[in-house]
Scaffold this motif. Structure first.
Motif, PDB file in Angstrom:
ATOM      1  N   GLU A  27       0.804  -1.220   0.000  1.00 12.33           N
ATOM      2  CA  GLU A  27       0.000   0.000   0.000  1.00 12.33           C
ATOM      3  C   GLU A  27       0.838   1.270   0.000  1.00 12.33           C
ATOM      4  OE1 GLU A  27      -3.108  -0.020   2.901  1.00 12.33           O
ATOM      5  OE2 GLU A  27      -3.453  -2.169   2.670  1.00 12.33           O
ATOM      6  N   GLY A  28       1.962   1.270  -0.693  1.00 13.49           N
ATOM      7  CA  GLY A  28       2.797   2.456  -0.768  1.00 13.49           C
ATOM      8  C   GLY A  28       3.697   2.696   0.429  1.00 13.49           C
ATOM      9  N   HIS A  29       3.690   1.789   1.405  1.00 17.06           N
ATOM     10  CA  HIS A  29       4.546   1.938   2.584  1.00 17.06           C
ATOM     11  C   HIS A  29       5.718   0.966   2.494  1.00 17.06           C
ATOM     12  CE1 HIS A  29       0.699   3.564   3.978  1.00 17.06           C
ATOM     13  NE2 HIS A  29       1.456   4.373   4.695  1.00 17.06           N
ATOM     14  N   LEU A  30       6.867   1.410   2.976  1.00 16.20           N
ATOM     15  CA  LEU A  30       8.060   0.561   2.986  1.00 16.20           C
ATOM     16  C   LEU A  30       8.561   0.379   4.405  1.00 16.20           C
ATOM     17  CD1 LEU A  30      10.219   2.006   0.089  1.00 16.20           C
ATOM     18  CD2 LEU A  30       8.959  -0.126   0.093  1.00 16.20           C
ATOM     19  N   ARG A  31       9.181  -0.746   4.643  1.00 16.37           N
ATOM     20  CA  ARG A  31       9.944  -0.965   5.871  1.00 16.37           C
ATOM     21  C   ARG A  31      11.355  -1.289   5.428  1.00 16.37           C
ATOM     22  NH1 ARG A  31       7.857  -1.009  10.787  1.00 16.37           N
ATOM     23  NH2 ARG A  31       5.609  -1.160  10.959  1.00 16.37           N
ATOM     24  N   LEU A  32      12.310  -0.605   6.032  1.00  7.60           N
ATOM     25  CA  LEU A  32      13.704  -0.799   5.685  1.00  7.60           C
ATOM     26  C   LEU A  32      14.469  -1.311   6.894  1.00  7.60           C
ATOM     27  CD1 LEU A  32      14.357   2.556   3.798  1.00  7.60           C
ATOM     28  CD2 LEU A  32      13.767   0.343   2.800  1.00  7.60           C
ATOM     29  N   ALA A  33      15.383  -2.219   6.650  1.00  8.09           N
ATOM     30  CA  ALA A  33      16.315  -2.664   7.687  1.00  8.09           C
ATOM     31  C   ALA A  33      17.672  -2.071   7.320  1.00  8.09           C
ATOM     32  CB  ALA A  33      16.387  -4.185   7.730  1.00  8.09           C
ATOM     33  N   ILE A  34      18.304  -1.382   8.267  1.00 12.89           N
ATOM     34  CA  ILE A  34      19.586  -0.729   8.010  1.00 12.89           C
ATOM     35  C   ILE A  34      20.624  -1.338   8.941  1.00 12.89           C
ATOM     36  CG2 ILE A  34      20.837   1.448   7.978  1.00 12.89           C
ATOM     37  CD1 ILE A  34      18.073   2.821   7.646  1.00 12.89           C
ATOM     38  N   ASP A  35      21.667  -1.870   8.340  1.00 15.48           N
ATOM     39  CA  ASP A  35      22.784  -2.431   9.104  1.00 15.48           C
ATOM     40  C   ASP A  35      23.991  -1.540   8.848  1.00 15.48           C
ATOM     41  OD1 ASP A  35      24.506  -4.039  10.522  1.00 15.48           O
ATOM     42  OD2 ASP A  35      24.577  -5.626   9.026  1.00 15.48           O
ATOM     43  N   ALA A  36      24.439  -0.847   9.897  1.00 12.76           N
ATOM     44  CA  ALA A  36      25.555   0.085   9.763  1.00 12.76           C
ATOM     45  C   ALA A  36      26.435   0.008  11.005  1.00 12.76           C
ATOM     46  CB  ALA A  36      25.023   1.507   9.588  1.00 12.76           C
ATOM     47  N   PRO A  37      27.701   0.428  10.886  1.00 15.32           N
ATOM     48  CA  PRO A  37      28.566   0.464  12.071  1.00 15.32           C
ATOM     49  C   PRO A  37      27.973   1.382  13.141  1.00 15.32           C
ATOM     50  CG  PRO A  37      29.850   0.790  10.065  1.00 15.32           C
ATOM     51  CD  PRO A  37      28.407   0.836   9.671  1.00 15.32           C
ATOM     52  N   ASP A  39      29.217   3.681  14.825  1.00 15.90           N
ATOM     53  CA  ASP A  39      29.654   5.075  14.787  1.00 15.90           C
ATOM     54  C   ASP A  39      28.966   5.885  13.684  1.00 15.90           C
ATOM     55  OD1 ASP A  39      31.029   3.665  12.788  1.00 15.90           O
ATOM     56  OD2 ASP A  39      32.710   5.053  12.837  1.00 15.90           O
ATOM     57  N   VAL A  40      28.075   5.259  12.910  1.00 15.55           N
ATOM     58  CA  VAL A  40      27.333   5.956  11.860  1.00 15.55           C
ATOM     59  C   VAL A  40      25.948   6.307  12.400  1.00 15.55           C
ATOM     60  CG1 VAL A  40      26.320   5.758   9.558  1.00 15.55           C
ATOM     61  CG2 VAL A  40      28.563   4.738  10.023  1.00 15.55           C
ATOM     62  N   PRO A  41      25.662   7.604  12.589  1.00 20.53           N
ATOM     63  CA  PRO A  41      24.346   7.979  13.092  1.00 20.53           C
ATOM     64  C   PRO A  41      23.265   7.765  12.029  1.00 20.53           C
ATOM     65  CG  PRO A  41      25.648   9.940  12.656  1.00 20.53           C
ATOM     66  CD  PRO A  41      26.535   8.764  12.391  1.00 20.53           C
ATOM     67  N   ILE A  42      22.127   7.234  12.449  1.00 28.49           N
ATOM     68  CA  ILE A  42      20.980   7.053  11.565  1.00 28.49           C
ATOM     69  C   ILE A  42      19.823   7.803  12.212  1.00 28.49           C
ATOM     70  CG2 ILE A  42      19.400   5.401  10.507  1.00 28.49           C
ATOM     71  CD1 ILE A  42      21.661   3.320  10.756  1.00 28.49           C
ATOM     72  N   ILE A  43      19.359   8.859  11.532  1.00 27.71           N
ATOM     73  CA  ILE A  43      18.329   9.734  12.097  1.00 27.71           C
ATOM     74  C   ILE A  43      17.209   9.865  11.073  1.00 27.71           C
ATOM     75  CG2 ILE A  43      17.824  12.036  12.993  1.00 27.71           C
ATOM     76  CD1 ILE A  43      20.866  12.228  13.630  1.00 27.71           C
ATOM     77  N   ARG A  44      15.967   9.717  11.519  1.00 25.21           N
ATOM     78  CA  ARG A  44      14.823   9.910  10.614  1.00 25.21           C
ATOM     79  C   ARG A  44      14.766  11.378  10.191  1.00 25.21           C
ATOM     80  NH1 ARG A  44      11.008   7.528  14.775  1.00 25.21           N
ATOM     81  NH2 ARG A  44      10.158   9.601  14.550  1.00 25.21           N
ATOM     82  N   GLY A  45      14.528  11.605   8.917  1.00 25.45           N
ATOM     83  CA  GLY A  45      14.539  12.957   8.360  1.00 25.45           C
ATOM     84  C   GLY A  45      13.569  13.907   9.021  1.00 25.45           C
ATOM     85  N   GLU A  46      12.371  13.440   9.382  1.00 24.48           N
ATOM     86  CA  GLU A  46      11.380  14.338   9.975  1.00 24.48           C
ATOM     87  C   GLU A  46      11.830  14.874  11.331  1.00 24.48           C
ATOM     88  OE1 GLU A  46       9.990  10.139  11.061  1.00 24.48           O
ATOM     89  OE2 GLU A  46      10.801  11.116   9.293  1.00 24.48           O
ATOM     90  N   LEU A  47      12.740  14.189  12.007  1.00 25.72           N
ATOM     91  CA  LEU A  47      13.257  14.689  13.282  1.00 25.72           C
ATOM     92  C   LEU A  47      14.195  15.873  13.078  1.00 25.72           C
ATOM     93  CD1 LEU A  47      13.903  11.342  15.186  1.00 25.72           C
ATOM     94  CD2 LEU A  47      11.944  12.880  15.367  1.00 25.72           C
TER      95      LEU A  47
END
Length: 50
Positions: A27-37, A39-47
């Motif tokens: 339905e147009g929605h995605l779920r992503l799994a992110i595997d990163a070190p 020390d790499v910050p992962i921040i949602r854009g809307e924040l």
């Protein structure tokens, strides 16, 4: 900006260190799994926008 299509189960690898996997798509929605070190910050854009 690179724009590519991916199906569930497919991945994108960035710099051999960050792996992004599409784990669900409906339905147009995605779920992503992110595997990163850790020390790499992962921040949602809307924040960052608020």
């Amino acid at each position: 900006m690179l724009v590519i299509g991916r199906k569930p189960g497919q991945t994108i690898i960035i710099n051999e260190k960050i792996i992004i996997k599409v784990i669900k798509s409906d339905e147009g929605h995605l779920r992503l799994a992110i595997d990163a070190p850790k020390d790499v910050p992962i921040i949602r854009g809307e924040l960052l926008e608020s």
